[in-house]
Scaffold this motif. Structure first.
Motif, PDB file in Angstrom:
ATOM      1  N   MET A  58      22.573   5.851  -4.740  1.00  0.00           N
ATOM      2  CA  MET A  58      22.975   7.216  -4.446  1.00  0.00           C
ATOM      3  C   MET A  58      23.062   7.977  -5.764  1.00  0.00           C
ATOM      4  O   MET A  58      23.709   7.517  -6.708  1.00  0.00           O
ATOM      5  N   LEU A  59      22.390   9.119  -5.822  1.00  0.00           N
ATOM      6  CA  LEU A  59      22.479   9.925  -7.048  1.00  0.00           C
ATOM      7  C   LEU A  59      22.506  11.401  -6.687  1.00  0.00           C
ATOM      8  O   LEU A  59      22.160  11.799  -5.580  1.00  0.00           O
ATOM      9  N   GLY A  60      22.957  12.223  -7.654  1.00  0.00           N
ATOM     10  CA  GLY A  60      23.008  13.648  -7.397  1.00  0.00           C
ATOM     11  C   GLY A  60      23.725  14.417  -8.481  1.00  0.00           C
ATOM     12  O   GLY A  60      23.796  13.997  -9.640  1.00  0.00           O
ATOM     13  N   LEU A  61      24.293  15.537  -8.081  1.00  0.00           N
ATOM     14  CA  LEU A  61      24.976  16.451  -8.987  1.00  0.00           C
ATOM     15  C   LEU A  61      26.269  16.922  -8.321  1.00  0.00           C
ATOM     16  O   LEU A  61      26.520  16.612  -7.151  1.00  0.00           O
ATOM     17  N   MET A  62      27.053  17.674  -9.061  1.00  0.00           N
ATOM     18  CA  MET A  62      28.248  18.262  -8.468  1.00  0.00           C
ATOM     19  C   MET A  62      27.840  19.438  -7.588  1.00  0.00           C
ATOM     20  O   MET A  62      27.003  20.269  -7.971  1.00  0.00           O
ATOM     21  N   GLY A  63      28.406  19.501  -6.388  1.00  0.00           N
ATOM     22  CA  GLY A  63      28.115  20.596  -5.479  1.00  0.00           C
ATOM     23  C   GLY A  63      28.905  21.843  -5.834  1.00  0.00           C
ATOM     24  O   GLY A  63      29.797  21.822  -6.697  1.00  0.00           O
ATOM     25  N   ASP A  64      28.602  22.945  -5.160  1.00  0.00           N
ATOM     26  CA  ASP A  64      29.300  24.204  -5.410  1.00  0.00           C
ATOM     27  C   ASP A  64      30.787  24.115  -5.068  1.00  0.00           C
ATOM     28  O   ASP A  64      31.586  24.902  -5.573  1.00  0.00           O
ATOM     29  N   ASN A  65      31.121  23.136  -4.231  1.00  0.00           N
ATOM     30  CA  ASN A  65      32.538  22.968  -3.846  1.00  0.00           C
ATOM     31  C   ASN A  65      33.299  22.057  -4.809  1.00  0.00           C
ATOM     32  O   ASN A  65      34.463  21.724  -4.581  1.00  0.00           O
ATOM     33  N   GLY A  66      32.631  21.642  -5.892  1.00  0.00           N
ATOM     34  CA  GLY A  66      33.289  20.798  -6.879  1.00  0.00           C
ATOM     35  C   GLY A  66      33.307  19.330  -6.536  1.00  0.00           C
ATOM     36  O   GLY A  66      33.904  18.517  -7.251  1.00  0.00           O
ATOM     37  N   LYS A  67      32.611  18.955  -5.450  1.00  0.00           N
ATOM     38  CA  LYS A  67      32.540  17.556  -5.041  1.00  0.00           C
ATOM     39  C   LYS A  67      31.121  17.023  -5.267  1.00  0.00           C
ATOM     40  O   LYS A  67      30.153  17.788  -5.205  1.00  0.00           O
ATOM     41  N   PRO A  68      30.980  15.727  -5.512  1.00  0.00           N
ATOM     42  CA  PRO A  68      29.649  15.154  -5.737  1.00  0.00           C
ATOM     43  C   PRO A  68      28.735  15.356  -4.523  1.00  0.00           C
ATOM     44  O   PRO A  68      29.149  15.124  -3.377  1.00  0.00           O
ATOM     45  N   LEU A  69      27.518  15.804  -4.778  1.00  0.00           N
ATOM     46  CA  LEU A  69      26.506  15.976  -3.739  1.00  0.00           C
ATOM     47  C   LEU A  69      25.450  14.903  -3.974  1.00  0.00           C
ATOM     48  O   LEU A  69      24.670  14.983  -4.932  1.00  0.00           O
ATOM     49  N   LEU A  70      25.433  13.884  -3.138  1.00  0.00           N
ATOM     50  CA  LEU A  70      24.611  12.700  -3.377  1.00  0.00           C
ATOM     51  C   LEU A  70      23.602  12.463  -2.258  1.00  0.00           C
ATOM     52  O   LEU A  70      23.861  12.785  -1.099  1.00  0.00           O
ATOM     53  N   ARG A  71      22.469  11.883  -2.627  1.00  0.00           N
ATOM     54  CA  ARG A  71      21.449  11.479  -1.665  1.00  0.00           C
ATOM     55  C   ARG A  71      20.926  10.102  -2.075  1.00  0.00           C
ATOM     56  O   ARG A  71      21.032   9.694  -3.227  1.00  0.00           O
ATOM     57  N   ALA A  72      20.314   9.398  -1.123  1.00  0.00           N
ATOM     58  CA  ALA A  72      19.726   8.089  -1.402  1.00  0.00           C
ATOM     59  C   ALA A  72      18.370   8.272  -2.070  1.00  0.00           C
ATOM     60  O   ALA A  72      17.509   8.993  -1.558  1.00  0.00           O
ATOM     61  N   TYR A  73      18.188   7.640  -3.230  1.00  0.00           N
ATOM     62  CA  TYR A  73      16.928   7.691  -3.957  1.00  0.00           C
ATOM     63  C   TYR A  73      16.481   6.275  -4.318  1.00  0.00           C
ATOM     64  O   TYR A  73      17.224   5.519  -4.945  1.00  0.00           O
ATOM     65  N   PRO A 115      23.259  -0.636  -5.768  1.00  0.00           N
ATOM     66  CA  PRO A 115      21.944  -0.653  -5.125  1.00  0.00           C
ATOM     67  C   PRO A 115      21.929  -1.427  -3.810  1.00  0.00           C
ATOM     68  O   PRO A 115      22.576  -2.472  -3.672  1.00  0.00           O
ATOM     69  N   VAL A 116      21.188  -0.885  -2.852  1.00  0.00           N
ATOM     70  CA  VAL A 116      20.996  -1.541  -1.555  1.00  0.00           C
ATOM     71  C   VAL A 116      19.576  -1.232  -1.090  1.00  0.00           C
ATOM     72  O   VAL A 116      18.871  -0.443  -1.698  1.00  0.00           O
ATOM     73  N   GLY A 117      19.172  -1.833   0.025  1.00  0.00           N
ATOM     74  CA  GLY A 117      17.865  -1.526   0.581  1.00  0.00           C
ATOM     75  C   GLY A 117      17.192  -2.730   1.199  1.00  0.00           C
ATOM     76  O   GLY A 117      17.560  -3.881   0.931  1.00  0.00           O
ATOM     77  N   THR A 118      16.181  -2.447   2.026  1.00  0.00           N
ATOM     78  CA  THR A 118      15.466  -3.510   2.738  1.00  0.00           C
ATOM     79  C   THR A 118      14.069  -3.779   2.172  1.00  0.00           C
ATOM     80  O   THR A 118      13.431  -4.757   2.547  1.00  0.00           O
ATOM     81  N   LEU A 119      13.579  -2.898   1.287  1.00  0.00           N
ATOM     82  CA  LEU A 119      12.227  -3.084   0.749  1.00  0.00           C
ATOM     83  C   LEU A 119      12.259  -4.034  -0.450  1.00  0.00           C
ATOM     84  O   LEU A 119      11.917  -3.675  -1.573  1.00  0.00           O
ATOM     85  N   VAL A 120      12.657  -5.254  -0.173  1.00  0.00           N
ATOM     86  CA  VAL A 120      12.793  -6.278  -1.210  1.00  0.00           C
ATOM     87  C   VAL A 120      12.095  -7.555  -0.742  1.00  0.00           C
ATOM     88  O   VAL A 120      11.958  -7.803   0.464  1.00  0.00           O
ATOM     89  N   HIS A 121      11.671  -8.352  -1.682  1.00  0.00           N
ATOM     90  CA  HIS A 121      10.950  -9.576  -1.333  1.00  0.00           C
ATOM     91  C   HIS A 121      11.797 -10.525  -0.483  1.00  0.00           C
ATOM     92  O   HIS A 121      11.263 -11.251   0.363  1.00  0.00           O
ATOM     93  N   ASP A 122      13.098 -10.511  -0.701  1.00  0.00           N
ATOM     94  CA  ASP A 122      13.974 -11.425   0.029  1.00  0.00           C
ATOM     95  C   ASP A 122      13.990 -11.167   1.528  1.00  0.00           C
ATOM     96  O   ASP A 122      14.374 -12.043   2.308  1.00  0.00           O
TER      97      ASP A 122
END
Length: 278
Positions: A58-73, A115-122
């Motif tokens: 999850m990464l992002g920037l601070m939102g206009d409301n002063g809280k972290p605005l995050l998305r999955a990348y 980190p999480v995700g399903t696109l892994v060799h395992d």
């Protein structure tokens, strides 16, 4: 192992470290704008971060409301890289990307190091041929996996299918694949194993059509000289794209007898459901 990402002609040097002002802050070290709607960037990597190639954070920037605005990348760099790379769309009125597209070298971003995700060799059972199927910026996790030696150690052949509307939208992946073939360390592993099949759906290019159509019709097998269709005995598949694309591919795979896997229950194909499409 050196970074194989093609750098812009005038890449700016990373500035001297400065005091961090954001929570979970990392510093941007490079930005490249590929089109009016696509860009990639690199940032520092937390010393504690360990991830498997193909995972997302999850990464992002601070939102206009002063809280972290995050998305999955998805992390586009391989697990051995000293820095982290990401590949993103630009949405002019998107809550995050409308701001993220303006970052520059030396700026801070918020990066949650879990980190999480399903696109892994395992998440896949052992197989002979690996298919990496992506639309748009869904190529990002495969930018990581195609730069990981483990991918070529596990499979006899690797096929990358990437589809966008226009040729310019494929440039990030095209340059990355080309750099792999020429890399003095991983190039020898890639040679003879990696096949790249970029297609467009709007602009006229040598290869056209949607991934599902090219698989179902057998065109990709004919164009690349491969045996088809896919089989549960030999083929393993990773899928990353829009929700509609993911569902269409899932139906096609299941029609060929492949089962969807997960970290806890490996099988023949996996789909990443946490995709940035703001």
């Amino acid at each position: 192992m050196p970074d194989t990402t093609p750098a812009p002609a005038t890449a700016a040097a990373a500035p001297a470290p400065r005091a961090k002002t954001l929570p979970d802050a990392q510093t941007v070290t490079q930005v490249r704008h590929w089109t009016d709607s696509l860009f990639s960037f690199r940032c520092t990597r937390p010393q504690s971060l360990r991830f498997r190639s193909g995972e997302f954070v999850m990464l992002g920037l601070m939102g206009d409301n002063g809280k972290p605005l995050l998305r999955a990348y998805s992390i586009a760099s391989p697990s051995w890289d000293d820095e982290l790379e990401f590949y993103s769309i630009k949405v002019q009125d998107g809550p995050l990307t409308s701001k993220l597209q303006h970052i520059g070298v030396g700026d801070e971003i918020i990066l949650r190091p879990k980190p999480v995700g399903t696109l892994v060799h395992d998440a896949l059972l052992p197989g002979k041929r690996l298919w990496l199927l992506a639309t748009g910026t869904g190529f990002a996790p495969f930018a990581s996996l195609t730069r990981d030696p483990e991918t070529y150690e596990k499979y006899e052949s690797v096929v990358v299918m990437h589809t966008c509307r226009d040729a310019a939208d494929l440039e990030y992946g095209r340059q990355l694949i080309a750099a792999l073939r020429e890399d003095p360390l991983i190039g020898e592993m890639v040679e003879g194993k990696l096949q790249y099949y970029p297609t467009t759906t709007r602009e006229e290019t040598p290869f056209m059509g949607r991934i599902t159509d090219n698989l179902a019709s057998g065109k990709v097998f004919e164009d690349l000289g491969l045996a088809g269709p896919l089989t549960s005995e030999a083929d393993r598949v990773m899928v990353c794209g829009s929700l509609g694309f993911n569902l269409d591919i899932k139906a096609l795979m299941e029609g060929w007898g492949l089962r969807e896997g997960a970290n806890s229950d490996p099988a023949e194909f996996v789909v990443e459901k946490a995709f940035v499409g703001e």
